[in-house]
Structures are given as structure tokens and as C-alpha cells.
Design a protein around this motif. Structure first.
Motif, PDB file in Angstrom:
ATOM      1  N   MET A  32       0.807  -1.213   0.000  1.00  0.00           N
ATOM      2  CA  MET A  32       0.000   0.000   0.000  1.00  0.00           C
ATOM      3  C   MET A  32       0.841   1.265   0.000  1.00  0.00           C
ATOM      4  N   GLY A  33       2.153   1.132  -0.096  1.00  0.00           N
ATOM      5  CA  GLY A  33       3.020   2.303  -0.156  1.00  0.00           C
ATOM      6  C   GLY A  33       3.227   2.979   1.177  1.00  0.00           C
ATOM      7  N   LEU A  59      14.173  17.161  -2.063  1.00  0.00           N
ATOM      8  CA  LEU A  59      13.726  16.094  -1.169  1.00  0.00           C
ATOM      9  C   LEU A  59      13.429  14.824  -1.960  1.00  0.00           C
ATOM     10  N   ALA A  60      12.792  14.972  -3.117  1.00  0.00           N
ATOM     11  CA  ALA A  60      12.497  13.817  -3.960  1.00  0.00           C
ATOM     12  C   ALA A  60      13.783  13.160  -4.450  1.00  0.00           C
ATOM     13  N   GLN A  61      14.790  13.960  -4.785  1.00  0.00           N
ATOM     14  CA  GLN A  61      16.075  13.407  -5.217  1.00  0.00           C
ATOM     15  C   GLN A  61      16.758  12.658  -4.085  1.00  0.00           C
ATOM     16  N   LEU A  62      16.682  13.183  -2.880  1.00  0.00           N
ATOM     17  CA  LEU A  62      17.239  12.464  -1.732  1.00  0.00           C
ATOM     18  C   LEU A  62      16.564  11.112  -1.583  1.00  0.00           C
ATOM     19  N   GLY A  63      15.256  11.132  -1.698  1.00  0.00           N
ATOM     20  CA  GLY A  63      14.496   9.893  -1.549  1.00  0.00           C
ATOM     21  C   GLY A  63      14.769   8.883  -2.639  1.00  0.00           C
ATOM     22  N   SER A  64      15.134   9.340  -3.800  1.00  0.00           N
ATOM     23  CA  SER A  64      15.365   8.426  -4.913  1.00  0.00           C
ATOM     24  C   SER A  64      16.822   8.023  -5.053  1.00  0.00           C
ATOM     25  N   SER A  65      17.638   8.336  -4.050  1.00  0.00           N
ATOM     26  CA  SER A  65      19.067   8.070  -4.162  1.00  0.00           C
ATOM     27  C   SER A  65      19.463   6.645  -3.790  1.00  0.00           C
ATOM     28  N   SER A  66      18.491   5.797  -3.427  1.00  0.00           N
ATOM     29  CA  SER A  66      18.798   4.403  -3.095  1.00  0.00           C
ATOM     30  C   SER A  66      18.340   3.476  -4.210  1.00  0.00           C
ATOM     31  N   ALA A  67      18.135   2.180  -3.923  1.00  0.00           N
ATOM     32  CA  ALA A  67      17.966   1.215  -5.021  1.00  0.00           C
ATOM     33  C   ALA A  67      16.590   0.618  -5.263  1.00  0.00           C
ATOM     34  N   ARG A  68      15.761   0.314  -4.270  1.00  0.00           N
ATOM     35  CA  ARG A  68      14.477  -0.336  -4.522  1.00  0.00           C
ATOM     36  C   ARG A  68      13.425   0.691  -4.919  1.00  0.00           C
ATOM     37  N   THR A  69      12.664   0.413  -5.952  1.00  0.00           N
ATOM     38  CA  THR A  69      11.713   1.381  -6.495  1.00  0.00           C
ATOM     39  C   THR A  69      10.332   1.220  -5.880  1.00  0.00           C
ATOM     40  N   CYS A  70       9.736   2.337  -5.502  1.00  0.00           N
ATOM     41  CA  CYS A  70       8.349   2.385  -5.048  1.00  0.00           C
ATOM     42  C   CYS A  70       7.805   3.782  -5.321  1.00  0.00           C
ATOM     43  N   ARG A  71       6.503   3.953  -5.237  1.00  0.00           N
ATOM     44  CA  ARG A  71       5.866   5.241  -5.534  1.00  0.00           C
ATOM     45  C   ARG A  71       5.680   6.076  -4.278  1.00  0.00           C
ATOM     46  N   SER A  72       5.771   7.385  -4.423  1.00  0.00           N
ATOM     47  CA  SER A  72       5.445   8.276  -3.314  1.00  0.00           C
ATOM     48  C   SER A  72       4.851   9.562  -3.855  1.00  0.00           C
ATOM     49  N   ARG A  73       3.735   9.982  -3.286  1.00  0.00           N
ATOM     50  CA  ARG A  73       3.103  11.253  -3.656  1.00  0.00           C
ATOM     51  C   ARG A  73       3.048  12.178  -2.452  1.00  0.00           C
ATOM     52  N   SER A  74       3.842  11.948  -1.456  1.00  0.00           N
ATOM     53  CA  SER A  74       3.688  12.616  -0.165  1.00  0.00           C
ATOM     54  C   SER A  74       3.974  14.106  -0.195  1.00  0.00           C
ATOM     55  N   TRP A  75       4.616  14.627  -1.222  1.00  0.00           N
ATOM     56  CA  TRP A  75       4.841  16.071  -1.264  1.00  0.00           C
ATOM     57  C   TRP A  75       4.168  16.691  -2.473  1.00  0.00           C
ATOM     58  N   GLY A  76       3.115  16.050  -2.927  1.00  0.00           N
ATOM     59  CA  GLY A  76       2.269  16.659  -3.944  1.00  0.00           C
ATOM     60  C   GLY A  76       2.672  16.372  -5.375  1.00  0.00           C
ATOM     61  N   CYS A  77       3.693  15.588  -5.592  1.00  0.00           N
ATOM     62  CA  CYS A  77       4.067  15.230  -6.957  1.00  0.00           C
ATOM     63  C   CYS A  77       4.350  13.732  -6.989  1.00  0.00           C
ATOM     64  N   ARG A  78       4.134  13.133  -8.114  1.00  0.00           N
ATOM     65  CA  ARG A  78       4.366  11.704  -8.242  1.00  0.00           C
ATOM     66  C   ARG A  78       5.814  11.488  -8.646  1.00  0.00           C
ATOM     67  N   ARG A  79       6.561  10.779  -7.819  1.00  0.00           N
ATOM     68  CA  ARG A  79       7.982  10.535  -8.063  1.00  0.00           C
ATOM     69  C   ARG A  79       8.284   9.068  -7.853  1.00  0.00           C
ATOM     70  N   ARG A  80       9.310   8.579  -8.501  1.00  0.00           N
ATOM     71  CA  ARG A  80       9.825   7.252  -8.198  1.00  0.00           C
ATOM     72  C   ARG A  80      10.865   7.421  -7.102  1.00  0.00           C
ATOM     73  N   THR A  81      10.749   6.630  -6.054  1.00  0.00           N
ATOM     74  CA  THR A  81      11.684   6.706  -4.944  1.00  0.00           C
ATOM     75  C   THR A  81      12.274   5.334  -4.690  1.00  0.00           C
ATOM     76  N   ARG A  82      13.409   5.278  -4.014  1.00  0.00           N
ATOM     77  CA  ARG A  82      14.108   4.007  -3.838  1.00  0.00           C
ATOM     78  C   ARG A  82      14.580   3.816  -2.404  1.00  0.00           C
ATOM     79  N   HIS A  83      14.569   2.592  -1.967  1.00  0.00           N
ATOM     80  CA  HIS A  83      15.026   2.152  -0.631  1.00  0.00           C
ATOM     81  C   HIS A  83      14.581   3.037   0.510  1.00  0.00           C
ATOM     82  N   TRP A  84      13.313   3.132   0.686  1.00  0.00           N
ATOM     83  CA  TRP A  84      12.748   3.930   1.778  1.00  0.00           C
ATOM     84  C   TRP A  84      12.575   3.091   3.005  1.00  0.00           C
ATOM     85  N   GLY A  85      12.385   3.780   4.122  1.00  0.00           N
ATOM     86  CA  GLY A  85      11.938   3.144   5.340  1.00  0.00           C
ATOM     87  C   GLY A  85      12.945   2.577   6.240  1.00  0.00           C
TER      88      GLY A  85
END
Length: 85
Positions: A32-33, A59-85
Motif C-alpha cells: 500500500m506504499g 527532497l524527492a532526489q534524496l528519496g530516490s538516491s537508493s535502489a528499490r523502487t516504489c511510488r510516493s506522492r507525499s509532497w504533492g508530486c508523483r515521483r519514483r523513490t528508492r530504498h525507503w523506510g
């Protein structure tokens, strides 16, 4: 969330005063993201707490600086992000 906080801490001048705690009401690993949203919220909160002045794009670039891909819209734009959490 810790990884996200550490990304902002590396930029902040005085990264202190942070206590992370989360209460979830969605299934863990339920697809569920939730982890992505938690990490994005952590980035935004740490940016505000530590007055780093990062833009949403940064902030989106920081979030996308890792490897596993998932979606995030938490700051109002749709971005691909990696290795969160």
C-alpha cells in the motif's frame, strides 16, 4: 524512516532533537506504499525541523538516491523513490 532522516542529517548544520515513532494501521508489506509515505514524511519533517531549506525536488532526489523502487506522492508530486523506510 531512519535512512530518510540520515539523508537529511548529512545536509543539516545541527541535526539534533529528532525522535522517530510510528503507529501503523495498515498491513506491513501490504503493497500500500506505507513505507514510502513514512519515509517521504520523515524527509519533509526533518527538513522543517533542521531548517535545511530543501525544495520538494531536492527532497524527492534524496528519496530516490537508493535502489528499490516504489511510488510516493507525499509532497504533492508523483515521483519514483528508492530504498525507503
Amino acid at each position: 524512516m531512519v535512512k530518510a532522516a540520515l539523508l537529511v542529517a548529512d545536509i543539516a548544520e545541527d541535526p539534533t532533537g529528532l525522535h522517530l515513532e510510528i503507529t501503523k494501521h495498515v498491513p506491513i508489506a501490504g503493497g500500500m506504499g506505507g513505507g514510502s509515505a513514512d519515509a517521504a514524511a520523515t524527509l519533509v519533517a526533518c527538513d522543517a525541523l533542521w531548517h535545511t531549506g530543501l525544495s520538494r525536488e531536492e527532497l524527492a532526489q534524496l528519496g530516490s538516491s537508493s535502489a528499490r523502487t516504489c511510488r510516493s506522492r507525499s509532497w504533492g508530486c508523483r515521483r519514483r523513490t528508492r530504498h525507503w523506510g
